[in-house]
Design an enzyme around this catalytic site. Sequence first.
Site, short mmCIF file in Angstrom:
data_model
loop_
_atom_site.label_atom_id
_atom_site.label_comp_id
_atom_site.label_asym_id
_atom_site.label_seq_id
_atom_site.Cartn_x
_atom_site.Cartn_y
_atom_site.Cartn_z
CD GLU A 1 15.64 -46.64 -19.00
OE1 GLU A 1 14.73 -45.72 -18.05
OE2 GLU A 1 15.53 -46.27 -20.44
CG HIS B 1 13.80 -41.81 -14.25
ND1 HIS B 1 13.13 -42.17 -13.79
CD2 HIS B 1 13.24 -43.17 -15.60
CE1 HIS B 1 12.28 -43.38 -13.84
NE2 HIS B 1 12.70 -43.97 -14.35
CE LYS C 1 8.02 -49.27 -19.19
NZ LYS C 1 9.62 -48.58 -18.37
CD GLU D 1 14.34 -46.47 -14.07
OE1 GLU D 1 13.37 -46.65 -13.52
OE2 GLU D 1 14.65 -45.80 -15.54
CG ASP E 1 13.40 -49.66 -18.99
OD1 ASP E 1 14.10 -50.59 -18.51
OD2 ASP E 1 12.31 -48.38 -18.73
#
Length: 376
Positions: free
Chosen positions: A227, A303, A172, A253, A201
Site C-alpha cells: 500500500e 480506508h 507498516k 486514501e 503499507d
Amino acid sequence: MTGDCVIVRAEVRLARVPVDPPRGDAIQEFDALELPIVELADVAGRRGVGFGYTIGTGGTAIAALIADDLLPQVVGEDARHIGALLTRLRGHIHALTPGCISSNALAAIDIALWDLAGHRAQTPLHMLLGGAQHRIRLYNTHVGWLNRDLEELVDLSTRAVEHDGFTALKLKVGKADPEEDVERIAKVREAVGPQISLMADANQSWTIDQAIARVQKLEPFDLYWIEEPLAATDLDGFERLGRHTTIARAGGESLYCPAAFHEAIRRGALDILQPDVARVGGIGAAMEVCRLAAAANLPVAPHVSPELSVTIACAVPNSVFVEYIPQMEPILKRPVLRRDGYAYPFDTPGHGIQFDPEALDAFTADLPRRGRVGIS
C-alpha cells in the site's frame, strides 16, 4: 419541496480524541484524532450525522470552513436533493477543490445528508445504497504501527489472530534499514502462519527505485498488497513498479476526488482502490469510486473509519476488505460489529453510528468561530 424534509438546523463541533501512546508510520507520528462532526435536522425532527477527520492537526480548519462557508448554504434546503446540494456546495468553494480540507468538509455534510436519507426511508444505509453484501472481511492495522517494537508487533499480531479472530493484518513498513522491514514481516508471517492475509503499507515514503528494491525483498512473504509505496500521485512510478513485482499495488486514501481514481484506473497504476470516505468527499464520491473500479473489474477496500466504511463496502459487490483501527471508539456508544474476522453493518436506519454524548462533550475542542446555523 416537501416541507418536512427542509433542513432547519445545521451545526458543527470538533472532537479531539487523544491517541495514547502516539502511533507512527514511515512519515509521521500522531497523538490525536480530530473529527469535525456535523449534525443536520429537518422539519420533521429527523437528525443526520456526518464527520470528517484528520490525524494530529487540521481539524479546526475543516470545522471553520464548514461553519463559515458551507452550513449557511444548507439550511432551508430540501435534504432529499443530495446530489444537487453537494454540487452547489462544491461550486461555492470551487477555488479550494479538490483538496483534503475541502473534501473533508464536504464529506461531513454529505454523510449527514445520507444518514438523514436512511432515517427518512427507515432503512440501513448499506441497503439503501445497494445492499450487495451482508458482511466484509476486516484487516487489523492497529497491531502493525511502525513504532511498535518487534516483540510487541509479533505478540499483538498473534493475539489478533488467535483471540480476536482476525484473518488479515496490515504491517507498516519504511524502517531506515530495509532488512528491518523484512525481519518484522518475516517474524509475523512465521507467528501467524500462511493462511492469514498480510498487507504492508509504506505510507508514500519511498522513491520508485527504493520501492522496486524494497518490495522485491518482501515477495517471499505472500503479501496481499503493498500500500502506498510511492507518492499517491506518482502514477508513472506505480506503473513502473507494476512491471517489477507480482504484489498487488494498493492506494487511494490520499486521492481527493473520483477523477483522480479514474486517471489511476486508466493508467493501470493501481490493482486495489482504497477510497477514504472523508478524504474523497463523502458517501456519494466514495460510491462513484467503487463503481469506477467495478467497471474496470477492480476490487475496492475502503480506508479507515470501519464504522462507516463497512456501509460503503457492503453496498457494492467489488469490495474485499475494510480496515480496522479503533480510534473512534472512545466517543462511540458502540464499536463496529465484528465477528470471525468480518465486519457487519448496523441493522438500523441510516449509517447506524451513534456518538456517546458525554464522551463527545469531554473531547469537544473549542472552535474559534460559531458552529450553528438555523431557521428561527
